[in-house]
Scaffold this active site. Structure first.
Site, PDB file in Angstrom:
ATOM      1  N   LYS A  77      55.469 -59.180 -69.541  1.00 24.31           N
ATOM      2  CA  LYS A  77      56.613 -58.554 -68.856  1.00 24.31           C
ATOM      3  C   LYS A  77      56.830 -57.104 -69.295  1.00 24.31           C
ATOM      4  O   LYS A  77      57.502 -56.344 -68.599  1.00 24.31           O
ATOM      5  CB  LYS A  77      57.887 -59.362 -69.087  1.00 24.31           C
ATOM      6  N   ARG A 125      68.461 -56.293 -65.253  1.00 23.05           N
ATOM      7  CA  ARG A 125      68.194 -57.483 -64.435  1.00 23.05           C
ATOM      8  C   ARG A 125      69.153 -58.606 -64.788  1.00 23.05           C
ATOM      9  O   ARG A 125      69.723 -59.265 -63.899  1.00 23.05           O
ATOM     10  CB  ARG A 125      66.745 -57.937 -64.654  1.00 23.05           C
ATOM     11  N   ARG A 149      69.922 -59.559 -82.655  1.00 24.26           N
ATOM     12  CA  ARG A 149      70.685 -59.898 -81.450  1.00 24.26           C
ATOM     13  C   ARG A 149      71.529 -61.147 -81.666  1.00 24.26           C
ATOM     14  O   ARG A 149      72.725 -61.172 -81.344  1.00 24.26           O
ATOM     15  CB  ARG A 149      69.739 -60.083 -80.260  1.00 24.26           C
TER      16      ARG A 149
END
Length: 337
Positions: A77, A125, A149
């Site tokens: 990706k 996205r 994160r």
């Protein structure tokens, strides 16, 4: 054969590279992992500010061209759709689950997050699709590795983060997931969950070795997804998702079902289209779905987005070029009965 494999220094990149190195060692080859620092590792700006596509790949590709390494393992990706001069993707191994997942405080799911909950993600996205759900969420642009994160959730700085399930699976951290997000709600990035094994195009001996790790179903699926990306001239920072799945048709042959999404990060535009086509014509299917999106306003959505797409470095693919690699397009295969 002695194989030098280049990898970014992140834990996830090294884990993914290690999985491939182990498979090559099992085939009898000597493997050395060479760590390489990329711009995406040293520059903490958002991916959209960095230009998105290719920020993790350029330094490693240069090392391949300079003969400092023989092979690299990319998260597919993250790769531009434009062909890389002198290089080829020799194999795409079987794909992990391509879905996005939520890691939220108190074990919450998307539907259980309160109005105004803060969701951390660096992906337009994901923001566009979450905003379109109308859940009243707010968003914080974040960067960093999996630990940092998820650490934002643990510290209470955000209520949840959205990550790729594949990365957590490879790191053995699926127990931290509070919800696997249905693709009906959030389509993944084109190629998400797949790895691309890239070598120099003139290294025929290594190509024969690496090609043993190729999975034709995965290669065809990601070719269809990335053809959408290429046809729309969008990069990985664009609010665009796509997912292709290979299955048997009524006659026992293979077909590909492709779904794609284009939206705006404020949730005001949410366009989804799908189509099914022959396994051996994956790229054409991707172009067809991209055209459906364009016919129904995708270009206007990008033009109006507050996070517009970035063209892939080197431009979009010429019509007829393979969106995964222009050297080795997906080949038809038979189904085991």
């Amino acid at each position: 054969m002695r194989i030098r494999v280049g990898s970014r220094r992140s834990k996830l990149a090294l884990t993914q590279t290690g999985l491939i190195a182990d498979r090559l060692r099992a085939l009898g080859h000597e493997v050395k992992i060479v760590e390489i620092v990329t711009e995406g590792d040293t520059n903490r700006a958002s991916l959209s500010q960095l230009g998105g596509t290719g920020v993790f790949a350029t330094a490693i590709r240069n090392a391949l061209r300079d003969n400092r390494i023989d092979l690299t393992v990319h998260s597919l990706k993250d790769l531009p759709t434009a062909p890389a001069g002198g290089l080829t993707i020799a194999a795409i191994p079987p794909r992990e689950d391509a879905r996005d997942v939520l890691v939220a405080r108190d074990g919450l799911t998307l539907g259980e997050l309160p109005q105004g909950a803060v969701v951390g993600t660096g992906s337009p996205r994901r923001v566009a699709q979450l905003a379109a759900l109308g859940l009243g969420l707010t968003f914080r642009d974040i960067r960093g590795n999996v630990d940092s994160r998820i650490g934002l959730v643990r510290s209470g700085e955000v209520d949840a983060v959205v990550l790729a399930r594949a990365g957590l699976a490879r790191l053995g951290r699926l127990d931290e997931v509070t919800e696997a997000i249905d693709p009906l709600q959030m389509l993944p990035a084109p190629g998400q969950g797949a790895l691309a094994l890239e070598i120099r195009a003139d290294d025929a001996a290594l190509h024969d070795v690496i090609q043993q790790l190729d999975d034709p179903d995965t290669r065809a699926a990601v070719a269809a997804e990335r053809a959408v990306l290429a046809r729309l001239e969008a990069g990985c920072s664009a609010p665009l998702g796509a997912l292709a799945e290979v299955s048997e048709d009524v006659d026992g042959g293979l077909e590909i079902s492709l779904r794609a999404f284009v939206g705006r990060t404020d949730g005001s535009f949410d366009l989804r289209r799908s189509k099914t086509g022959p396994f051996e014509d994956a790229e054409r299917l991707g172009h067809d779905v991209a055209q459906l999106l364009l016919d129904d306003g995708a270009a206007e959505a990008f033009a109006s987005s507050d996070s517009p797409p970035d063209p892939a470095p080197g431009g979009h693919l010429p019509r007829g070029a393979d969106p995964v690699t222009d050297n080795h397009p997906p080949a038809p295969r038979s189904v085991n009965t």
